[in-house]
Design a protein around this motif. Sequence first.
Motif, short mmCIF file in Angstrom:
data_model
loop_
_atom_site.label_atom_id
_atom_site.label_comp_id
_atom_site.label_asym_id
_atom_site.label_seq_id
_atom_site.Cartn_x
_atom_site.Cartn_y
_atom_site.Cartn_z
N ILE A 164 0.86 -1.10 0.04
CA ILE A 164 0.01 0.05 -0.09
C ILE A 164 0.94 1.18 0.16
O ILE A 164 0.57 2.30 -0.79
CB ILE A 164 -1.09 -0.18 1.23
N TYR A 165 1.89 1.16 0.71
CA TYR A 165 2.87 2.28 0.97
C TYR A 165 3.38 2.57 -0.51
O TYR A 165 3.57 3.74 -0.89
CB TYR A 165 3.80 2.31 1.93
N TYR A 168 0.73 4.11 -2.90
CA TYR A 168 0.56 5.57 -2.54
C TYR A 168 1.69 6.43 -2.91
O TYR A 168 1.59 7.38 -3.45
CB TYR A 168 0.47 5.63 -1.13
#
Length: 172
Positions: A164-165, A168
């Motif tokens: 997810i990081y 993003y």
Amino acid sequence: MNALKKAASILISTVLWAVILLAALFAFTTLATKDSSHVASLAGYTPLSVVSDSMAPTFNAGDLIIIRKCDTSTLEKGDIITFHTIINNEFALNTHRIDEQGGVRSYVTKGDNNLIADVHMITDGDIVGKFVTRLPKFGKVVDFLSSSMGFLLVIVLPLLVFFIYQVYHLVT
């Protein structure tokens, strides 16, 4: 300000990678040691979780012990060894002290906290390694990491957070 963001991004990525790699390595060694016929080792050393107090006060249930592969011809009375045996009609690993030498290359073992010696005679082929050290209470951590919940929280969740990081980071 942009340099600070970049430094923070690199630091977070490095920490997440380190956590994931260490957790994967630790999970591999702890899960692999669950196999009673083959014991995984890393550079000849194997972590094992203690499940009983038979060796108290040397080490207790919940401790993590480290054993090392050894030359069985150097073993003598008083050495603490890990060996394959049968406990409650199941193959298992056991770690006890050599109480006396039986015949040629055979040993009688006994837990420090036990009143009588073990029933089964141990031979060279049964011996997995020799006790090196213990980490008090760390066996509970190993048991947790070996569980499904521990694997989920320590391996899967950090991988998900890292993914997810990274997504993003790519989007922004």
